[in-house]
Design an enzyme around this catalytic site. Structure first.
Site, PDB file in Angstrom:
ATOM      1  N   GLU A  33      61.574  -7.617 108.392  1.00 41.00           N
ATOM      2  CA  GLU A  33      61.025  -8.152 109.644  1.00 41.00           C
ATOM      3  C   GLU A  33      59.583  -8.636 109.445  1.00 41.00           C
ATOM      4  O   GLU A  33      59.179  -9.664 109.975  1.00 41.00           O
ATOM      5  CB  GLU A  33      61.071  -7.068 110.737  1.00 41.00           C
ATOM      6  CG  GLU A  33      62.477  -6.806 111.259  1.00 41.00           C
ATOM      7  CD  GLU A  33      62.555  -5.535 112.103  1.00 41.00           C
ATOM      8  OE1 GLU A  33      62.860  -5.645 113.292  1.00 41.00           O
ATOM      9  OE2 GLU A  33      62.298  -4.438 111.554  1.00 41.00           O
ATOM     10  N   GLU A  57      33.565  16.302 102.257  1.00 40.93           N
ATOM     11  CA  GLU A  57      34.762  15.518 101.942  1.00 40.93           C
ATOM     12  C   GLU A  57      34.903  15.369 100.437  1.00 40.93           C
ATOM     13  O   GLU A  57      33.969  15.661  99.698  1.00 40.93           O
ATOM     14  CB  GLU A  57      34.700  14.142 102.631  1.00 40.93           C
ATOM     15  CG  GLU A  57      33.531  13.303 102.202  1.00 40.93           C
ATOM     16  CD  GLU A  57      33.331  12.071 103.094  1.00 40.93           C
ATOM     17  OE1 GLU A  57      33.901  11.997 104.191  1.00 40.93           O
ATOM     18  OE2 GLU A  57      32.574  11.184 102.663  1.00 40.93           O
ATOM     19  N   LYS A  60      34.914  13.865  96.733  1.00 39.94           N
ATOM     20  CA  LYS A  60      34.159  12.808  96.058  1.00 39.94           C
ATOM     21  C   LYS A  60      35.154  11.983  95.254  1.00 39.94           C
ATOM     22  O   LYS A  60      35.751  12.461  94.299  1.00 39.94           O
ATOM     23  CB  LYS A  60      33.106  13.409  95.133  1.00 39.94           C
ATOM     24  CG  LYS A  60      32.267  12.361  94.447  1.00 39.94           C
ATOM     25  CD  LYS A  60      31.051  12.979  93.788  1.00 39.94           C
ATOM     26  CE  LYS A  60      30.157  11.936  93.166  1.00 39.94           C
ATOM     27  NZ  LYS A  60      30.847  11.011  92.265  1.00 39.94           N
ATOM     28  N   GLU A  75      34.965   3.345  98.549  1.00 39.79           N
ATOM     29  CA  GLU A  75      35.307   3.496  97.136  1.00 39.79           C
ATOM     30  C   GLU A  75      36.646   2.815  96.875  1.00 39.79           C
ATOM     31  O   GLU A  75      37.605   3.038  97.615  1.00 39.79           O
ATOM     32  CB  GLU A  75      35.398   4.993  96.835  1.00 39.79           C
ATOM     33  CG  GLU A  75      35.237   5.354  95.404  1.00 39.79           C
ATOM     34  CD  GLU A  75      33.774   5.479  94.949  1.00 39.79           C
ATOM     35  OE1 GLU A  75      32.842   5.170  95.722  1.00 39.79           O
ATOM     36  OE2 GLU A  75      33.590   5.869  93.785  1.00 39.79           O
TER      37      GLU A  75
HETATM   38  S1  IVH Z   1      28.351   9.458 100.232  1.00 37.48           S
HETATM   39  C1  IVH Z   1      23.792   7.941  99.890  1.00 37.48           C
HETATM   40  N1  IVH Z   1      30.809  10.185  99.988  1.00 37.48           N
HETATM   41  O1  IVH Z   1      29.869   8.787  94.514  1.00 37.48           O
HETATM   42  C2  IVH Z   1      25.026   8.393  99.299  1.00 37.48           C
HETATM   43  N2  IVH Z   1      29.827   9.026  98.163  1.00 37.48           N
HETATM   44  O2  IVH Z   1      26.634   8.836  93.121  1.00 37.48           O
HETATM   45  C3  IVH Z   1      26.185   8.070 100.128  1.00 37.48           C
HETATM   46  N3  IVH Z   1      31.348   8.618  96.298  1.00 37.48           N
HETATM   47  O3  IVH Z   1      28.812   5.791  93.808  1.00 37.48           O
HETATM   48  C4  IVH Z   1      27.397   8.328  99.364  1.00 37.48           C
HETATM   49  N4  IVH Z   1      33.095   9.589  97.185  1.00 37.48           N
HETATM   50  O4  IVH Z   1      30.108   5.702  95.970  1.00 37.48           O
HETATM   51  C5  IVH Z   1      29.785   9.584  99.385  1.00 37.48           C
HETATM   52  N5  IVH Z   1      33.006  10.872  99.938  1.00 37.48           N
HETATM   53  C6  IVH Z   1      31.987  10.250  99.351  1.00 37.48           C
HETATM   54  C7  IVH Z   1      32.089   9.694  98.074  1.00 37.48           C
HETATM   55  C8  IVH Z   1      30.970   9.080  97.503  1.00 37.48           C
HETATM   56  C9  IVH Z   1      32.636   8.945  96.140  1.00 37.48           C
HETATM   57  C10 IVH Z   1      30.574   7.892  95.278  1.00 37.48           C
HETATM   58  C11 IVH Z   1      29.562   6.947  95.757  1.00 37.48           C
HETATM   59  C12 IVH Z   1      28.561   6.876  94.628  1.00 37.48           C
HETATM   60  C13 IVH Z   1      28.817   8.139  93.898  1.00 37.48           C
HETATM   61  C14 IVH Z   1      27.619   9.072  93.995  1.00 37.48           C
END
Ligand code: IVH
Length: 695
Positions: free
Chosen positions: A50, A127, A129, A189
């Site tokens: 669909e 949460e 990473k 991400e």
């Molecule tokens: S918060 C100011 N939350 O981990 C920082 N980052 O060096 C805000 N990452 O490249 C980031 N999961 O892109 C945040 N749940 C998550 C994340 C996350 C992966 C990445 C982020 C960064 C690296 C930290």
């Protein structure tokens, strides 16, 4: 017209334009909704069949009336043309990274600092990473207008067309639950699921290409493809976790942000929790370590962020990371297995490396069967031998490390490992260089030639599909390739009878090599395998000099004028180009008709726009932002998002805002839309104008 009233039976040609327009509008929204239900909620309401029917109808309408195509149409996910280079684009706001630790102590101290600064009670949003590639997505009036990789945090590479191919990314924000802001920049991400990653690696190996070391590299690689059609074939997903900048919406807590991101149609990380003490965080961390192997994507820890946004301002940031957040990382995964053999392999630089061949073992969803033992001293230090039980660890890569031996009481061990005295490939007596063992037969050793071929065709270099380890080995073994230049003389007939090849695959390889005669200068430079010249240095050299001969003929002083190149590197690079064998090999490759593409900034050199920075503010009448941006980039200039003293032009459209004021304060040249178009006409004369400004 509502969805129920869609009349799909009337042939598109029989509809009036107004009817077609109305129907296309309904179809777009309907498809957007079902796309969301399928990819984000995983709760489809209609069958694939669909969906396809609706999709084909929209496509037919858009073909009949091409001006009905909108950038957010579900038909516009794939289709953009491949490009020569990715543009550099400044982020809306700096994309900081996270302070990280594996130690509980650091977590306790982080919590103490937070409480001291903002006072009790404290609430953390916690949460997973996600271990993928970070991107910024910008939406204007709800429509996705650009996507930029994290890059150095200040500016990254524009990957808009690639991100559009990710099915779970909204091309238009949902407004069913929450109004859409005029401007929104989010951070998320890009991930590749482990199952998809394994399948992709299997396919790459089958095709004779090198597999990716981990899902992170695979997603970053897919994201930075020059051809969006390749990205579209790689199963990617995007999870959103932060708002970098937004207008007309005020948030006071992070949890509202997560909720809003979900409402606007993004996938958000699972198991987001609000916790108010260290014990709760430790429990959460443990639970994820337990469940980590059941997830279909890689996470490398958890992220702990202060939930209250005003308190974040109180705590502030360092230049690199916020003080209000911490990544609490997991220990790498460990397993025990047995070494059945220690093999030695000779790389393109002649280094002889011992490799432990392992009984295959699964570590965090990936099967591991070999691990580098690096060098002679490392094997001695770890005292690992054939037959030993060893502990291995995999941090994120498929290729793991051997941590050490596991004692087995009463078990008789094999003899200690001995480095061979002769090169296993060419039989030349090896020499010791520090901890390394090297085959000195630089230009006659088949293994080194194989390594050079593989490197030349590798992903960061010419990226020749199908030219992986096995193929390179065959080409050398059969005497078909004696130097890099011979690659370009290969005929399908030479290859099709080799093991693993057939007519079609042989033709594909030959065509693949031929196609890469036209290649970016930086890739070619990297592919030559110049000592000390990795991808980053190759890029710097290419953009500094703008042409291959200039680099090749540069004296040491000229080389040292490049940012990041010092006396040691200049000596090695200069030496490489002036060594007879190398010089001859390079001449031979060039004589095959290489067409090296200089970076866009350098291409415009001599033209007045190279490296110039444009800022747009306000709306334009005759073209959209992405179109304007394309013009700017075609001129070798770039667009940035904020006005500073280094900005060259601010293009002020209707209702131009604070950026115009700032430009006037700083004395930056301000152009009207008309003046901008005139300027672009002058510098982009090859543009046919006529059919809209961009082709
Ligand atoms: S918060 C100011 N939350 O981990 C920082 N980052 O060096 C805000 N990452 O490249 C980031 N999961 O892109 C945040 N749940 C998550 C994340 C996350 C992966 C990445 C982020 C960064 C690296 C930290």
């Amino acid at each position: 017209m509502a969805q129920e009233e869609l009349d799909l039976d009337t042939p598109t040609q029989a509809l009036t334009r107004a009817e077609a327009e109305a129907q296309a509008g309904v179809l777009r929204r309907t498809l957007q909704r079902h796309n969301y239900l399928y990819y984000v909620e995983a709760k489809p309401e209609i069958s694939d069949g669909e969906y396809d029917t609706l999709f084909r109808r929209l496509k037919a309408l858009e073909e009949a009336y091409p001006d009905l195509v909108t950038p957010d149409s579900p038909t516009q996910r794939v289709g953009a043309e491949p490009r020569d280079d990715l543009p550099t684009i400044s982020h809306t706001a700096p994309m900081l990274s996270l302070d990280s630790t594996k130690e509980e102590e650091d977590l306790v101290r982080f919590d103490e600092r937070v409480r001291k600064a903002v006072g009790d009670p404290v609430q953390y949003l916690v949460e997973p990473k996600l271990d993928g590639a970070s991107v910024e997505l910008v939406y204007e009036e709800g429509v996705l207008v650009r996507a930029v990789t994290r890059g150095n945090g200040q500016e990254g590479e524009g990957v808009t067309e690639n991100v559009r191919t990710i099915s779970s990314v909204p091309l238009r924000l949902r407004d069913e639950v929450r109004p859409v802001p005029p401007f929104l920049a989010i951070r998320g991400e890009v991930l590749m699921y482990l199952s998809a990653f394994r399948a992709l690696n299997e396919k790459l190996v089958e095709e004779g290409s090198d597999p990716f070391a981990n899902p992170r590299n695979a997603s970053a690689g897919a994201l930075r493809q020059l051809d969006p059609r390749i990205t579209a074939q790689r199963p990617l997903d995007l999870l959103a976790f932060d708002v970098l900048s937004v207008t007309e919406v005020e948030f006071s807590e992070d949890r509202e942000i997560v909720e809003a991101l979900g409402d606007w149609g993004f996938r958000v990380p699972e198991r987001v929790a609000l916790l108010d003490n260290v014990d709760g965080i430790l429990e959460y961390h443990q639970a994820f370590i337990r469940d980590r192997d059941d997830l279909d994507y890689e996470i490398d820890g958890i992220v702990i962020k202060l939930n209250d946004l005003a308190s974040r301002v109180t705590m502030g940031s360092t230049s690199r990371h916020p003080r209000w957040a911490l990544a609490f990382k997991f220990e790498p995964r460990k397993e025990v297995t047995r070494i059945h053999r220690i093999a030695v392999s000779v790389g393109r630089t002649g280094v002889v490396t011992p490799v432990a061949l392992l009984l295959p073992v699964e570590v965090g969803g990936v099967t591991v069967s070999r691990a580098s033992l690096h060098n002679r001293e490392e094997v001695d230090r770890k005292d690992v031998r054939e037959g030993d039980l060893v502990r291995i660890q995999r941090a994120g890569d498929v290729i793991p490390q051997v941590l050490g031996r596991v004692e087995e009481a009463g078990k008789e061990r094999g003899p200690a490992f001995q480095m061979p005295s002769k090169c296993p490939s060419c039989g030349t007596e090896v020499v010791e260089r520090g901890p390394f063992t090297v085959c000195p037969n630089q230009f006659g050793c088949p293994a080194q030639l194989k390594g050079r071929i593989m490197h030349f065709g590798s992903r960061g270099a010419l990226d020749i599909e199908g030219l992986g380890e096995e193929t390179a080995a065959l080409l050398v073994q059969e005497g078909l390739v004696k130097g890099l230049a011979d690659l370009f003389d290969l005929k399908a007939g030479d290859i099709m009878d080799l093991p693993g090849f057939a007519e079609k695959s042989a033709e594909n390889l030959v065509q693949g090599i031929h196609n890469r005669k036209r290649v970016e200068l930086r890739r070619f430079l990297h592919g030559l395998g110049i000592p000390e010249v990795g991808e980053a240095v190759a890029r710097d050299l290419a953009s500094h000099f703008g042409g291959f001969q200039a680099i090749r003929n540069a004296d040491r002083e000229a080389l040292e004028a490049v940012d990041g190149i010092g006396p040691k590197m200049s000596e090695v690079i200069h030496g490489f180009f002036h060594e007879d064998h190398n010089s001859k090999a390079i001449d031979e490759v060039l004589s095959k008709g290489m067409d090296l593409i200089a970076p866009s900034a350098a291409r415009g050199e001599g033209g007045s726009m190279a490296g110039k920075k444009f800022v747009f503010t306000g709306g334009m009448e005759s073209l959209s932002r992405p179109e304007a941006k394309k013009l700017v980039e075609a001129a070798g200039a770039k667009t940035v998002s904020s006005v500073s003293a280094s900005t060259n032009y601010v293009v002020a459209g209707e209702n131009a805002g604070s950026k115009l004021v700032r430009a006037q304060e700083l004395g930056v040249k301000v152009l009207s839309e008309e003046q901008f178009l005139e300027l672009m006409d002058e510098v982009n004369p090859e543009d046919e104008g006529g059919e809209g400004v961009v082709g």
